[in-house]
Structures are given as structure tokens and as C-alpha cells.
Scaffold this motif. Sequence first.
Motif, mmCIF file in Angstrom:
data_model
loop_
_atom_site.group_PDB
_atom_site.id
_atom_site.type_symbol
_atom_site.label_atom_id
_atom_site.label_comp_id
_atom_site.label_asym_id
_atom_site.label_seq_id
_atom_site.Cartn_x
_atom_site.Cartn_y
_atom_site.Cartn_z
ATOM 1 N N LYS A 1 0.836 -1.197 0.000
ATOM 2 C CA LYS A 1 0.000 0.000 0.000
ATOM 3 C C LYS A 1 0.872 1.249 0.000
ATOM 4 C CE LYS A 1 -3.724 -2.249 2.573
ATOM 5 N NZ LYS A 1 -4.597 -2.196 3.787
ATOM 6 N N PHE A 2 0.307 2.360 -0.496
ATOM 7 C CA PHE A 2 1.107 3.582 -0.573
ATOM 8 C C PHE A 2 0.250 4.839 -0.534
ATOM 9 C CE2 PHE A 2 -0.543 3.702 -4.762
ATOM 10 C CZ PHE A 2 -0.391 4.996 -5.231
ATOM 11 N N THR A 3 0.892 5.946 -0.215
ATOM 12 C CA THR A 3 0.403 7.277 -0.546
ATOM 13 C C THR A 3 1.519 7.986 -1.295
ATOM 14 O OG1 THR A 3 1.144 8.308 1.522
ATOM 15 C CG2 THR A 3 -1.095 7.370 1.493
ATOM 16 N N TRP A 4 1.147 8.856 -2.217
ATOM 17 C CA TRP A 4 2.111 9.547 -3.091
ATOM 18 C C TRP A 4 1.789 11.033 -3.048
ATOM 19 C CZ3 TRP A 4 5.702 7.721 -6.983
ATOM 20 C CH2 TRP A 4 6.093 8.697 -7.923
ATOM 21 N N GLN A 5 2.755 11.850 -2.615
ATOM 22 C CA GLN A 5 2.624 13.305 -2.611
ATOM 23 C C GLN A 5 3.742 13.886 -3.463
ATOM 24 O OE1 GLN A 5 2.626 13.939 1.741
ATOM 25 N NE2 GLN A 5 0.514 14.620 1.516
ATOM 26 N N GLN A 6 3.352 14.677 -4.444
ATOM 27 C CA GLN A 6 4.301 15.185 -5.423
ATOM 28 C C GLN A 6 4.172 16.697 -5.551
ATOM 29 O OE1 GLN A 6 4.143 13.126 -9.238
ATOM 30 N NE2 GLN A 6 4.268 15.082 -10.322
ATOM 31 N N THR A 7 5.292 17.386 -5.493
ATOM 32 C CA THR A 7 5.350 18.805 -5.812
ATOM 33 C C THR A 7 6.358 18.980 -6.939
ATOM 34 O OG1 THR A 7 7.121 19.308 -4.236
ATOM 35 C CG2 THR A 7 4.838 19.406 -3.409
ATOM 36 N N LYS A 8 6.555 20.213 -7.372
ATOM 37 C CA LYS A 8 7.492 20.447 -8.465
ATOM 38 C C LYS A 8 8.892 19.992 -8.114
ATOM 39 C CE LYS A 8 8.855 23.971 -11.825
ATOM 40 N NZ LYS A 8 8.651 25.382 -12.258
ATOM 41 N N ALA A 9 9.279 20.130 -6.839
ATOM 42 C CA ALA A 9 10.656 19.858 -6.432
ATOM 43 C C ALA A 9 10.831 18.597 -5.601
ATOM 44 C CB ALA A 9 11.208 21.043 -5.656
ATOM 45 N N ALA A 10 9.748 17.902 -5.257
ATOM 46 C CA ALA A 10 9.899 16.769 -4.336
ATOM 47 C C ALA A 10 8.836 15.703 -4.589
ATOM 48 C CB ALA A 10 9.808 17.244 -2.893
ATOM 49 N N THR A 11 9.185 14.481 -4.203
ATOM 50 C CA THR A 11 8.235 13.373 -4.188
ATOM 51 C C THR A 11 8.346 12.684 -2.836
ATOM 52 O OG1 THR A 11 8.579 13.004 -6.562
ATOM 53 C CG2 THR A 11 7.482 11.249 -5.324
ATOM 54 N N ASP A 12 7.212 12.496 -2.167
ATOM 55 C CA ASP A 12 7.167 11.811 -0.879
ATOM 56 C C ASP A 12 6.242 10.615 -0.991
ATOM 57 O OD1 ASP A 12 8.726 13.573 1.064
ATOM 58 O OD2 ASP A 12 7.353 15.028 0.177
ATOM 59 N N VAL A 13 6.748 9.447 -0.608
ATOM 60 C CA VAL A 13 5.981 8.213 -0.687
ATOM 61 C C VAL A 13 5.989 7.537 0.672
ATOM 62 C CG1 VAL A 13 5.708 5.991 -1.866
ATOM 63 C CG2 VAL A 13 6.724 7.932 -3.093
ATOM 64 N N THR A 14 4.820 7.149 1.139
ATOM 65 C CA THR A 14 4.705 6.389 2.379
ATOM 66 C C THR A 14 4.306 4.966 2.048
ATOM 67 O OG1 THR A 14 4.039 8.338 3.646
ATOM 68 C CG2 THR A 14 3.545 6.198 4.607
ATOM 69 N N LEU A 15 5.086 4.013 2.551
ATOM 70 C CA LEU A 15 4.841 2.587 2.336
ATOM 71 C C LEU A 15 3.965 2.044 3.444
ATOM 72 C CD1 LEU A 15 8.480 1.390 1.726
ATOM 73 C CD2 LEU A 15 6.690 1.359 0.034
ATOM 74 N N ILE A 16 2.954 1.279 3.054
ATOM 75 C CA ILE A 16 2.031 0.702 4.019
ATOM 76 C C ILE A 16 1.833 -0.768 3.678
ATOM 77 C CG2 ILE A 16 -0.247 0.925 5.081
ATOM 78 C CD1 ILE A 16 -0.320 3.774 3.765
ATOM 79 N N SER A 17 1.887 -1.626 4.683
ATOM 80 C CA SER A 17 1.684 -3.050 4.466
ATOM 81 C C SER A 17 0.208 -3.326 4.201
ATOM 82 C CB SER A 17 2.135 -3.843 5.696
ATOM 83 O OG SER A 17 1.183 -3.698 6.740
ATOM 84 N N PRO A 18 -0.124 -4.519 3.685
ATOM 85 C CA PRO A 18 -1.536 -4.865 3.486
ATOM 86 C C PRO A 18 -2.363 -4.803 4.761
ATOM 87 C CG PRO A 18 -0.150 -6.357 2.239
ATOM 88 C CD PRO A 18 0.774 -5.544 3.111
ATOM 89 N N THR A 19 -1.725 -4.895 5.929
ATOM 90 C CA THR A 19 -2.449 -4.826 7.198
ATOM 91 C C THR A 19 -2.503 -3.421 7.781
ATOM 92 O OG1 THR A 19 -0.441 -5.403 8.434
ATOM 93 C CG2 THR A 19 -1.886 -7.222 7.744
ATOM 94 N N GLY A 20 -1.918 -2.433 7.061
ATOM 95 C CA GLY A 20 -2.010 -1.046 7.500
ATOM 96 C C GLY A 20 -0.804 -0.507 8.246
ATOM 97 N N GLN A 21 0.266 -1.270 8.381
ATOM 98 C CA GLN A 21 1.459 -0.825 9.088
ATOM 99 C C GLN A 21 2.340 0.021 8.171
ATOM 100 O OE1 GLN A 21 4.031 -4.014 10.269
ATOM 101 N NE2 GLN A 21 5.501 -2.678 11.294
ATOM 102 N N ILE A 22 2.788 1.186 8.659
ATOM 103 C CA ILE A 22 3.719 2.011 7.888
ATOM 104 C C ILE A 22 5.087 1.339 7.906
ATOM 105 C CG2 ILE A 22 4.933 4.217 7.765
ATOM 106 C CD1 ILE A 22 2.457 5.555 8.849
ATOM 107 N N LEU A 23 5.580 1.028 6.734
ATOM 108 C CA LEU A 23 6.841 0.305 6.608
ATOM 109 C C LEU A 23 8.025 1.231 6.374
ATOM 110 C CD1 LEU A 23 5.562 -2.555 4.287
ATOM 111 C CD2 LEU A 23 5.982 -2.700 6.753
ATOM 112 N N ALA A 24 7.803 2.279 5.589
ATOM 113 C CA ALA A 24 8.908 3.176 5.255
ATOM 114 C C ALA A 24 8.364 4.455 4.672
ATOM 115 C CB ALA A 24 9.863 2.507 4.270
ATOM 116 N N VAL A 25 9.206 5.492 4.710
ATOM 117 C CA VAL A 25 8.897 6.772 4.093
ATOM 118 C C VAL A 25 10.047 7.130 3.168
ATOM 119 C CG1 VAL A 25 8.443 9.220 4.468
ATOM 120 C CG2 VAL A 25 7.505 7.520 6.059
#
Length: 207
Positions: free
Chosen positions: A68-92
Motif C-alpha cells: 500500500k502507498f500514498t504519493w505526494q508530489q510537488t514540483k521539487a519533491a516526491t514523498d511516498v509512504t509505504l504501508i503493508s496490506p495490514t495497515g502498518q507504515i513500513l517506510a517513508v
Amino acid sequence: MTLFNLRRGAPAAMLAAALAASVLAGCATTSGPRSSTAVAPYRDSVELAGGIAINYSKDGKRESLTGKFTWQQTKAATDVTLISPTGQILAVINVVPGSATLKQSGKEPRTAPDLDSLTTQALGWTLPVSGLREWLQGYATDASGKRFVASPSNDTVVTRDGWKVEYATWQDDTAAVPQPKRIDLTRLGAGQVDDLTIRIAIRPGTE
């Protein structure tokens, strides 16, 4: 080096799972007439969430991953949050000009000049994150260097860096401005792994 495990018994965790979410369901194509309308104008700033499934072969063994993921993008940056199938944040993951950083709970951050270098360093092959900034919105640079703009009637392109990008389904392919729903990526030619395919499903209402 193992970055994280997506599920019990998963092989070496893939930074690739940084890009998307949940098991891909509801992937049947929409019936009815196909619109020729192109996607909305490209935006520097977007927020997305969705799903990814990665399949590849390495050393003769077939592997598959989901996450699972969320993706936030601006002109100068990309931020991605990793989420397991059970909802645990794995990495940023944070990408800015000249630097890409992977942060995991309880571990020292990993940094490289760019995310392609970071994935190669950690996994042995490159994930096309820079391309995804455009592909997620329906844009690409084709093999001849020309600008590609997707639509339900013009839904496949081979990119300059050797990826086949297919817009398999749309949020509503009869809408005045259709939005991608599922994107299928296939790595063409030789690479660090064989038969690499990535399916990304964008969750409705997140664009």
C-alpha cells in the motif's frame, strides 16, 4: 539487503512497493464507447493513493509482491509512504533534487543521489520513479523523444527509457476529462531482473 517485508514469507522486500497499494481488484475494462478525450493537463503538485502488484523473475525464481502507498508530489519533491496490506507504515521515501532518502522505523536512513541509484544500490535493479511522476497522470516521453498524452483511445506507449506503459482502465472513460485507474508497466529488453511487470491501481477520488 532486505529493506522490509510486505507479508510473512515474502522474499527480499522491494522498495518498489513504495509506490502503491492493496491487491488489485476490479480491473475489468469498462464497457461502452471509448472516449478520445485526453487526460487533464499535467500538474506539478498531486496527491495519490492506490495499489501495486510487482512480478518478476530472478535467478530462475518467480517472485511477486503487493503493498500500500500514498504519493505526494510537488514540483521539487516526491514523498511516498509505504504501508503493508495490514495497515502498518513500513517506510517513508523522500526525493528532492540531488538526494533520495529511505527512512524505516528503528533504522538509520539510507541516502543516495537519486531514487534510481537508491533502488539499484538496495535491490540490484532500478525502479522507474522519475517516470512515474508523469505516468501516474497519463503522460510520458515516447521512444522517439516526443510527448505522449494518454486517453482511452490512445492508451499505450513505449517510453524512451524502455518501459511499455499501458492504461488498462480509467476511473470513467466517458468523462470529459478521464483519469487513469489502472496502469500496467512492462520492462522491455534486458535488465537486472527478468519479466518485470508492475500493475498500479489508483484509488478513486485521490487525484
